[in-house]
Write an enzyme that holds these catalytic residues in place. Structure first.
Site, PDB file in Angstrom:
ATOM      1  N   ASP A  47      53.979  18.686  56.787  1.00 31.00           N
ATOM      2  CA  ASP A  47      54.394  18.621  58.197  1.00 31.00           C
ATOM      3  C   ASP A  47      55.213  19.851  58.583  1.00 31.00           C
ATOM      4  OD1 ASP A  47      56.113  17.143  56.293  1.00 31.00           O
ATOM      5  OD2 ASP A  47      57.498  17.026  57.987  1.00 31.00           O
ATOM      6  N   GLY A  83      56.130  12.361  62.636  1.00 32.64           N
ATOM      7  CA  GLY A  83      56.342  12.625  64.063  1.00 32.64           C
ATOM      8  C   GLY A  83      57.712  13.184  64.357  1.00 32.64           C
TER       9      GLY A  83
HETATM   10  P1  AMP Z   1      61.864  17.724  58.176  1.00 38.91           P
HETATM   11  O1  AMP Z   1      61.190  17.652  56.845  1.00 38.91           O
HETATM   12  O2  AMP Z   1      63.321  18.050  58.124  1.00 38.91           O
HETATM   13  O3  AMP Z   1      61.156  18.665  59.087  1.00 38.91           O
HETATM   14  O4  AMP Z   1      61.822  16.281  58.869  1.00 38.91           O
HETATM   15  C1  AMP Z   1      61.021  15.247  58.420  1.00 38.91           C
HETATM   16  C2  AMP Z   1      60.946  14.123  59.425  1.00 38.91           C
HETATM   17  O5  AMP Z   1      62.218  13.514  59.606  1.00 38.91           O
HETATM   18  C3  AMP Z   1      60.474  14.528  60.797  1.00 38.91           C
HETATM   19  O6  AMP Z   1      59.652  13.495  61.253  1.00 38.91           O
HETATM   20  C4  AMP Z   1      61.773  14.608  61.594  1.00 38.91           C
HETATM   21  O7  AMP Z   1      61.559  14.418  62.969  1.00 38.91           O
HETATM   22  C5  AMP Z   1      62.571  13.479  60.985  1.00 38.91           C
HETATM   23  N1  AMP Z   1      64.033  13.653  61.125  1.00 38.91           N
HETATM   24  C6  AMP Z   1      64.826  14.555  60.499  1.00 38.91           C
HETATM   25  N2  AMP Z   1      66.107  14.398  60.841  1.00 38.91           N
HETATM   26  C7  AMP Z   1      66.157  13.367  61.740  1.00 38.91           C
HETATM   27  C8  AMP Z   1      67.194  12.708  62.479  1.00 38.91           C
HETATM   28  N3  AMP Z   1      68.483  13.063  62.371  1.00 38.91           N
HETATM   29  N4  AMP Z   1      66.842  11.682  63.295  1.00 38.91           N
HETATM   30  C9  AMP Z   1      65.568  11.281  63.403  1.00 38.91           C
HETATM   31  N5  AMP Z   1      64.553  11.856  62.740  1.00 38.91           N
HETATM   32  C10 AMP Z   1      64.833  12.886  61.913  1.00 38.91           C
HETATM   33 MG    MG Z   2      59.756  19.253  60.044  1.00 36.62          MG
END
Ligand code: AMP
Ligand code: MG
Length: 487
Positions: free
Chosen positions: A254, A92
């Site tokens: 995702d 999410g």
């Molecule tokens: P990504 O693979 O970078 O697209 O992110 C994977 C997951 O980590 C997603 O659910 C993002 O919303 C979450 N996410 C990444 N960075 C943060 C952050 N600094 N704070 C909260 N959630 C994060």
């Molecule tokens: Mg992502």
């Protein structure tokens, strides 16, 4: 919010209202001192927004969700995903919100989305925030991809929040305002499959069909046709990445869209020297998402989508699997066809050139580039000069040019079109050393190098005098490049 024509821009909360199971209403965190760092005026116009309005304090607050536009219901979207092969049932939007949908000047529905807008219920251990460097990076690279004609989410603005964010050091916080044809991902379907009855899955598929692949609705088997359309869109997209030397870096399910747009510019990079094993992400230690693996990974991700869609493909599971396998079988053929068509264009060969001859030439050429560690982008630009008779620039890129000479003789016999090559081979790409230089300056408060680079990248195919430093590979002392996921 006043639109360009003086009318009011209306946000729809279509996803928010239709998919309560997948949308958590949420508010963006208040920014103490919002400052507009960059605004994409052309994109603003396309959306029917007046850039002058967006530059006002109220407009800037709107861009980061601190002032909720009429009709908008900001939500954090739920999705699951395979990350580096391991399944996470709940990911999410941990630090992002969907503001809502708008209808653009062409009648297309577009998502307006915030990244770095504060913790949501999906944040887990994350702080929900983003910093100036990586958000400007997504802006630069996504807009460069768009300028090259590659499907991608777009960047409308980056706003500094005035809030320091703890990373390895304290860094200035920022929010990216992102625009996409939607934020539906493979992971959205994985989440719906696990967390709902088939009804939710079907509604999500119907929504995706109407937004992205409307022809599927009229097919004899609409959900099979939908799956086929996603396969086709991804096969074409990944071929485009490969042709420009782009490494996405984090092809988790995702981060793969249903629309076929590139999404989530984290640890991505463009290759300098041609190398199928190129990896830039500091966390990709096994090289799962290396340049040369991307087509295979796309197919792997689409297999995960197939698993999620099975109940829609056929009521009998065995028959559903058979249908999915048959559809997946087309990925390789479609990818290869898209890649070869693009490679023919890069080599200045017409669409009518013999496929086997072109494929052999291309493969032999890539082997030469790999052996010689030749800069991929510079080489193809130099090759367009060679098509016009000036082979020296391309030759000089090889330590041992004899093998290139032999290859070039066979290629020149096919009468490549130099002018067409100029339109197929970008001269200006977001090279890692240029991006880093621009982001370091921006983080320290100087946006001039960023603005200059963004302007250069907006017209990637037209070589302009005075821009030589934007056209070449990194200087030798730049070292081996690593990007970080902790963005
Ligand atoms: P990504 O693979 O970078 O697209 O992110 C994977 C997951 O980590 C997603 O659910 C993002 O919303 C979450 N996410 C990444 N960075 C943060 C952050 N600094 N704070 C909260 N959630 C994060
Ligand atoms: Mg992502």
């Amino acid at each position: 919010m006043r639109a360009a024509a003086g009318t009011t821009l209306t946000f729809e909360g279509r996803f928010a209202s239709e998919f309560e199971e997948l949308a958590v209403p949420w508010q963006a965190e208040e920014a103490p001192d919002p400052r507009l760092l960059v605004l994409n005026e052309r994109l603003a116009f396309e959306l029917g927004l007046n850039p002058a309005d967006l530059r006002t304090p109220a407009g800037t607050r709107l861009l980061i969700g601190n002032l909720i536009p009429e009709g908008a219901t900001p939500v954090a979207q739920a999705y699951a995903g395979h990350q580096f092969g391991g399944y996470s049932p709940i990911l999410g939007d941990g630090r992002a919100l969907l503001l809502g949908e708008v209808t653009d000047a062409h009648g297309q529905v577009r998502d307006v989305h915030l990244k770095g807008s504060g913790r949501t219920p999906f944040a887990r251990a994350g702080d929900g925030l983003a910093v100036v460097g990586p958000m400007l990076r997504e802006y630069l690279v996504s807009e460069s991809m768009h300028a090259m004609g590659i499907p991608t989410t777009r960047s409308l603005a980056v706003v500094g929040t005035g809030r320091p964010v703890r990373r390895e050091s304290m860094l200035p916080g920022a929010v990216l305002t992102r625009v996409a044809s939607s934020h539906l991902r493979v992971g959205s379907f994985q989440f719906a499959r696990i967390n709902g009855d088939t009804g939710l899955l079907r509604r999500l598929a119907d929504h995706a069909i109407s937004r992205h692949h409307p022809a599927a609705a009229k097919a004899a088997q609409p959900y099979v046709a939908f799956f086929d359309a996603v396969i086709a869109a991804q096969a074409s997209l990944v071929a485009r990445w490969m042709l420009v030397g782009f490494v996405h870096g984090v092809m988790n399910t995702d981060n793969m869209t249903i629309s076929g747009e590139t999404i989530d510019y984290g640890p991505c990079a463009f290759m300098d020297a041609f190398n199928p094993g190129a990896v830039y992400s500091s966390i990709d230690q096994g090289g799962r998402y290396a340049y040369g693996n991307q087509p295979l990974i796309a197919e792997w991700n689409l297999t995960r989508l197939a698993e999620a869609l099975l109940p829609l493909l056929h009521e009998d599971q065995e028959q559903a699997v058979a249908l999915a396998v048959e559809s997946l079988g087309a990925f390789g053929t479609q990818y290869s066809a898209a890649w070869l068509a693009g490679m023919k264009a890069k080599l200045g060969l017409g669409a009518d050139a013999n496929d086997d001859v072109a494929a052999t030439l291309a493969e032999e050429l890539l082997a030469l580039l790999k052996d010689g560690e030749v800069d991929y982008t510079s080489f193809f630009r130099a090759l367009s000069l060679a098509a016009g008779g000036a082979t020296e620039t391309a030759r000089e890129l090889f330590a041992d040019p004899a093998a290139f000479d032999a290859w070039a003789e066979r290629w020149l016999a096919l009468a490549p079109d130099a002018e067409a090559m100029g339109r197929a081979n970008p001269v200006y790409i977001p090279r890692n050393h240029l991006v880093e230089e621009a982001l370091a300056a921006a983080t320290a408060g100087d946006l001039a190098p960023f603005n200059r680079l963004a302007e250069v990248l907006a017209d990637p195919y037209t070589e302009r005098p005075g821009l030589e430093r934007y056209a070449g590979p990194a200087p030798d002392d730049f070292g081996s490049y690593r990007t970080f996921c902790g963005t």
